[in-house]
Design a protein around this motif. Sequence first.
Motif, PDB file in Angstrom:
ATOM      1  N   ILE A   1      -2.554   4.317 -12.668  1.00 47.39           N
ATOM      2  CA  ILE A   1      -3.220   5.050 -13.756  1.00 47.39           C
ATOM      3  C   ILE A   1      -2.276   6.091 -14.343  1.00 47.39           C
ATOM      4  O   ILE A   1      -2.201   6.276 -15.569  1.00 47.39           O
ATOM      5  N   SER A   2      -1.529   6.781 -13.470  1.00 42.39           N
ATOM      6  CA  SER A   2      -0.591   7.805 -13.940  1.00 42.39           C
ATOM      7  C   SER A   2       0.468   7.203 -14.846  1.00 42.39           C
ATOM      8  O   SER A   2       0.830   7.793 -15.876  1.00 42.39           O
TER       9      SER A   2
ATOM     10  N   LEU B   1       0.274   4.706 -16.818  1.00 41.14           N
ATOM     11  CA  LEU B   1      -0.299   4.461 -18.152  1.00 41.14           C
ATOM     12  C   LEU B   1      -0.436   5.760 -18.936  1.00 41.14           C
ATOM     13  O   LEU B   1      -0.167   5.798 -20.146  1.00 41.14           O
ATOM     14  N   PHE B   2      -0.846   6.833 -18.257  1.00 42.74           N
ATOM     15  CA  PHE B   2      -0.944   8.131 -18.933  1.00 42.74           C
ATOM     16  C   PHE B   2       0.430   8.632 -19.353  1.00 42.74           C
ATOM     17  O   PHE B   2       0.591   9.185 -20.454  1.00 42.74           O
TER      18      PHE B   2
ATOM     19  N   LEU C   1      -4.551  13.494  -9.625  1.00 48.21           N
ATOM     20  CA  LEU C   1      -5.380  12.304  -9.823  1.00 48.21           C
ATOM     21  C   LEU C   1      -5.630  11.595  -8.498  1.00 48.21           C
ATOM     22  O   LEU C   1      -6.758  11.174  -8.202  1.00 48.21           O
TER      23      LEU C   1
ATOM     24  N   ALA D   1      -6.492  -1.059 -10.812  1.00 47.56           N
ATOM     25  CA  ALA D   1      -5.774   0.142 -11.261  1.00 47.56           C
ATOM     26  C   ALA D   1      -4.314   0.111 -10.826  1.00 47.56           C
ATOM     27  O   ALA D   1      -3.446   0.651 -11.518  1.00 47.56           O
TER      28      ALA D   1
ATOM     29  N   ALA E   1      -3.363   2.973  -6.851  1.00 46.41           N
ATOM     30  CA  ALA E   1      -4.235   3.158  -8.012  1.00 46.41           C
ATOM     31  C   ALA E   1      -3.863   4.415  -8.780  1.00 46.41           C
ATOM     32  O   ALA E   1      -3.815   4.411 -10.023  1.00 46.41           O
TER      33      ALA E   1
ATOM     34  N   GLY F   1      -1.226  -0.924 -13.116  1.00 45.76           N
ATOM     35  CA  GLY F   1      -0.501  -0.008 -13.987  1.00 45.76           C
ATOM     36  C   GLY F   1       0.899   0.298 -13.490  1.00 45.76           C
ATOM     37  O   GLY F   1       1.757   0.760 -14.257  1.00 45.76           O
TER      38      GLY F   1
END
Length: 698
Positions: free
Chosen positions: A552-553, A555-556, A648, A378, A548, A381
């Motif tokens: 992930i953030s 990518l969002f 998150l 993760a 992580a 990202g």
Amino acid sequence: MHRQIAGMLTGRATKWLVLGLWLVVTVVASTFAAKLVDVQNNEASSWLPESAESTRALEKLTSFQDPNSIPTVVVYEKSSGLTEQDLAAATEDAKRFAEVEGVEGEVVGPLPSQDGEALQTIVTFNFGSDGWNSLPDAADELKEIAGISGGDVYIAGAGGQAADSAEAFGGIDTTLLFSTLSVVIVILLLTYRSPVLWILPILCAGVALFSSQALIYFLAKYADLTVNGQSYAILTILVIGAGTDYALLLVARYREELRRHEDRHEAMAFALHRAAPAILASAATVVLGMLCLMLAEMNSTAGLGPVAAIGISVTFLVMVTLLPALLVICGRWVFWPRVPSFHSPEPTQSGIWARVGRRIAVRPRTVWVATSLLLAVACLGLLRLDTSGLSTEDSYTREFQSITGQQALEEHGLVDRSNTVQVVADAAQGDAVRQAMAGVEGIASPSDPVVIGDVAYVEAVLDQDVSSPAAFDAVEAIREATHAVPGADALVGGGSAFYLDTKEASSRDNQVIIPTILVLVFLILTVLLRAIVSPLILVATVVLSFGAAMGISALFFEYVFGFAGSDPSFPLFAFVFLVALGIDYNIFLMTRVREETQTRGTRAGSLVALTSTGGVITSAGLVLAATFAVLGTIPVVFLAELGFAVALGVILDTMVVRSVLVTAINLDLGGRIWWPSRLDRADRTVQPVAAPDLESVP
């Protein structure tokens, strides 16, 4: 002794004294808390790094222009083409603009575009030090005056951006508060499943918020503490979120003790004695982490440090004094319909976290290795995280009129004449500085030098958005050219120079503050757990969780929300909150592991700790995640990204890192996690652990 102090705070007589004291504090504080909005400072000086070149230039610019002057652009646009009547109407508007309160100097324009579809008129406001607070009303008045048949009017430039920023943060003192409280109330109702119990943590969180706001108001008014809209928003979220977390931990421990003690006062004394150290360690970690922000060059970042530290400190005091007093005053019935009676079984012994612990205990090494690998994936990202900064157009989650006006200026070939680069230099080298600037692309012809005393002033209009990469390139080129003039001692300032210096200062702050906080957190954990290995493990897991969450953030942000990038200060803010707050849950867990290890051993103690704290920590994580997610209601990209990333990250900490990763490592390493202390020295073998007897320790 600690238990005696805890008993004194919640005794049969002292509980009423504590309640009375906080009632008086709340009544007094509520009056001044409401005034905190009035002392906010959202001017450039509240964000600008003091050592930056644009700041030093600003000091010399005061001889040539009033720092409180705010150029504002009125943009007229008509796709069918402007007529002579439209030009006459705009000319008449300009005369009326000059009569608006706060306008200084000459109103420039209207200036038409070459395609005949747009006009711009420049109005300069000066309301003194209160200018940024007065601009929304002034912008509305301009909008009421301006108008052409069949066309649109926008208020742009520095004044328009300030007015829109005020609108973005408008009502933050009520909207954000009520949104946060609503979310927390829903989660507490689901957690406690009681129609009454949730009221006490909410009341205490409100007392903590009012009290901290009042204290911060006095410091802002009389001690030059910088408070802006950003720190105000974060304070509200932080106090309510952290306060509710502390309340959940204390109430859970109190409920345990009520099953062991018939007297509720005695039960609270034991609960406070056992829970307070973990809450104190958690609060101290956040407070010291926030105070590390004072090392920042950015005033806005440095100012947030003491604001957040005060909020957490006051929240801690409220939650370990007022909340215990209210709980013992109300009695056991406040838990209705699930009243914890004396000698009743502890329901967490057969709950979901007990089952999770037993599954992890079968193959703990496989679990923690697999979990670590997933979190590491993760982290990849992060390669998509762009922290180069945001243009004005990309800084909001919805479109404001200043942005639309700026787009209209660019579309019709009109330069935003309010966006200038301002250079001050030695008077004898004024002409040489002007010639050096003339060779730079991306700016209009520099003005003739104006000399006052021994300082020369040269100005040029930038033909890019104030916070765009192209504007930054132009500023850097101008600095390179003017700094090369011998003896000029040139300083380059202006709006774009300010944004560029902000970006560079944020990068420096990231490199200094992030390692400092990591070292600080490690030292706190070392003192708390009296070991070295377990603090190293905990810090490593939180950093992995942070990476992580950020990966992930990122990518969002790019593929789901469509954000153009991130503010340069975003990684630092996200790190501070995720590490300082994320370590809380490991503190709650590991202090219980240490307590149980003394009688059960590390492996069995780890399962008991997971079983006992699993529900409350999960609830606390959901509360904190939800409160930070509320930041997304403010139409500012920075706050929306911060709220999402922290929410998150907190979910990862509570659901994965604390419950799975840390527990699996504890079960795999056993007593080695306490090195070099003697705790559980005999537990050296690495074996699967059978489910322990989870009967409460007397």
